[in-house]
Write a protein that holds these residues in place. Structure first.
Motif, PDB file in Angstrom:
ATOM      1  N   HIS A 229     -11.539   4.856  54.293  1.00 43.20           N
ATOM      2  CA  HIS A 229     -12.317   5.585  52.944  1.00 43.20           C
ATOM      3  C   HIS A 229     -13.341   6.221  53.254  1.00 43.20           C
ATOM      4  N   ALA A 230     -14.237   5.540  53.980  1.00 40.51           N
ATOM      5  CA  ALA A 230     -15.542   5.960  54.338  1.00 40.51           C
ATOM      6  C   ALA A 230     -15.838   6.902  55.788  1.00 40.51           C
TER       7      ALA A 230
ATOM      8  N   ALA B 186     -22.923   3.969  52.540  1.00 36.87           N
ATOM      9  CA  ALA B 186     -22.720   5.703  52.687  1.00 36.87           C
ATOM     10  C   ALA B 186     -21.542   5.991  51.848  1.00 36.87           C
ATOM     11  N   ALA B 187     -20.628   5.069  51.462  1.00 37.76           N
ATOM     12  CA  ALA B 187     -19.516   5.732  50.656  1.00 37.76           C
ATOM     13  C   ALA B 187     -19.911   6.005  49.353  1.00 37.76           C
ATOM     14  N   ALA B 188     -20.800   4.728  48.930  1.00 38.11           N
ATOM     15  CA  ALA B 188     -21.374   4.875  47.548  1.00 38.11           C
ATOM     16  C   ALA B 188     -22.243   6.117  47.192  1.00 38.11           C
TER      17      ALA B 188
ATOM     18  N   ARG C  35     -20.505  10.791  54.731  1.00 37.05           N
ATOM     19  CA  ARG C  35     -19.493  10.367  55.586  1.00 37.05           C
ATOM     20  C   ARG C  35     -20.107   9.568  56.830  1.00 37.05           C
ATOM     21  N   CYS C  36     -19.176   8.332  57.261  1.00 37.69           N
ATOM     22  CA  CYS C  36     -19.692   7.890  58.434  1.00 37.69           C
ATOM     23  C   CYS C  36     -19.036   8.209  59.716  1.00 37.69           C
TER      24      CYS C  36
ATOM     25  N   ARG D 111     -11.887   0.952  57.689  1.00 37.91           N
ATOM     26  CA  ARG D 111     -12.573   1.469  56.513  1.00 37.91           C
ATOM     27  C   ARG D 111     -12.417   3.124  56.589  1.00 37.91           C
TER      28      ARG D 111
ATOM     29  N   ILE E 222     -21.559   1.069  55.894  1.00 37.31           N
ATOM     30  CA  ILE E 222     -20.661   2.087  55.737  1.00 37.31           C
ATOM     31  C   ILE E 222     -20.308   1.908  54.137  1.00 37.31           C
ATOM     32  N   GLU E 223     -20.296   0.745  53.434  1.00 38.99           N
ATOM     33  CA  GLU E 223     -19.864   0.764  52.051  1.00 38.99           C
ATOM     34  C   GLU E 223     -21.302   1.566  51.345  1.00 38.99           C
TER      35      GLU E 223
END
Length: 367
Positions: free
Chosen positions: A310-311, A279-281, A285-286, A308, A276-277
């Protein structure tokens, strides 16, 4: 300190609307319980799905016996280290590892007198989920989609398996009958690239907008996902093409996609959080999805999605809607298409003590 890990098999009956009544689908899962030294318990689940994991109830229960003997006496708060140890003990058994990770985190949250979402650093905000419509003819698809809307679900996920012209007709029928619906299509990799392109073009010509197109092309050809999004502009979501963080970065290097489906059973909890992190970077989107999971695992995944935010842009956690009678209480609820995470529960709020022998139930904590 972890003093026990218990596990019981649970055969889950899903009642899913079909053209001729309801399909009775049995999912063979395992419920995991960890017990800490002070009597605090936590619950997790192993959901087994052919083609996604290579596990069975038998292999999972056998692995859990090995895991129990290895982690006995360990500090439950060091769950990341325990996760790595479990991975070494049961390589490849991601769903089994996931069940133990869930139970450890659930127990840790209860021990800290926190809800799981708070324990993970988030807040228990409601989540909007879709509801799935399985393959069928056009009248069945319309009936199931209308039933979803009557239940309050404005987000509808249509399973597509081909031929592509029939799938186009099914999606167009839903769009015409239920305007302003948020439509997602999941093809499970059944289309060739050419058919996926024809499917998207036909919907575009009909003025039907797809909110998400999940795994349209074969998992063995991940580049087709990138190409399809680049050439059509459709929001593509990868599922079966992603087996780990490396697969995500390879897609990003090819040009990227809109979203990816993160299923904790496929990766385990620790790796799901890392994915997840990542993908955010990467600006991807997840979607937090699931397999044939009861409220035990679905409540965990909902807490993860809320923590989570934010992602996470999409939530696909609807299987408890197809499991009306299970021997557990608490956890998430559904209200007009939204997942409600309990504010005052400890951990996930699940009580699955009825699944375990009566002599073992005294330590249950749910709120």
């Amino acid at each position: 300190m972890v003093t026990r890990i218990d596990a019981v098999p649970l055969n889950v009956m899903l009642s899913i609307p079909q053209p001729a009544g309801s399909a009775r689908i049995v999912s063979r899962n395992v419920i995991v319980r960890t017990v800490l030294r002070d009597g605090t318990v936590g619950y997790g689940e192993v959901a087994l799905f052919a083609g996604i994991t290579s596990e069975s109830q038998r292999s999972s229960l056998a692995a859990l016996r090995r895991i129990e003997s290895s982690v006995h006496g360990s500090c439950g708060q060091m769950w990341c280290e325990l996760s790595r140890r479990i991975r070494a003990l049961a390589p490849g058994l991601t769903a089994t590892r996931c069940g133990v990770e869930q139970a450890l985190l659930d127990a840790g949250a209860r021990r800290a007198e926190l809800s799981l979402v708070r324990h993970l650093g988030g807040s228990p905000v409601p989540l909007t989920s879709n509801l799935t419509v399985l393959p069928g003819d056009i009248p069945h698809t319309l009936a199931a989609a209308r039933a979803a809307r009557r239940s309050g679900f404005s987000r509808i996920k249509i399973k597509a398996v081909g031929p592509w012209k029939l799938d186009v007709a099914r999606v167009r029928a839903v769009a015409a009958a239920l305007p302003h619906s948020w439509l997602q299509v999941d093809a499970h990799g059944q289309y060739s690239y050419d058919d996926a392109r024809r499917f998207v073009d036909a919907l575009d010509q009909a003025g039907v907008e797809l909110a998400l197109f999940e795994q349209p092309t074969p998992p063995s050809r991940p580049g087709d996902l990138v190409r399809l999004q680049r050439e059509t502009g459709a929001p593509i979501c990868a599922d079966e093409s992603i087996r780990g963080e490396g697969d995500l970065w390879r897609l990003v290097e090819r040009g990227g996609i809109h979203a990816l489906n993160v299923k904790v059973m496929k990766f385990g909890v620790l790796e799901s959080m890392s994915l997840i992190e990542a993908a955010a970077a990467a600006g991807v989107r997840c979607m937090i999805g699931g397999m044939s999971e009861t409220a035990v695992s679905t409540s965990f995944s909902a807490a993860l999605a809320a923590a989570r935010r934010h992602a996470v842009g999409y939530v696909d956690l609807d299987t408890p809607c197809f499991m009306p009678h299970l021997p557990m209480t608490g956890g998430i609820g559904y209200s007009r298409g939204r997942i409600v995470i309990p504010h005052d529960a400890l951990g996930t709020g699940i009580d699955a003590s009825a699944l375990f022998p009566p002599a073992d139930r005294a330590g249950s904590q749910t709120s």
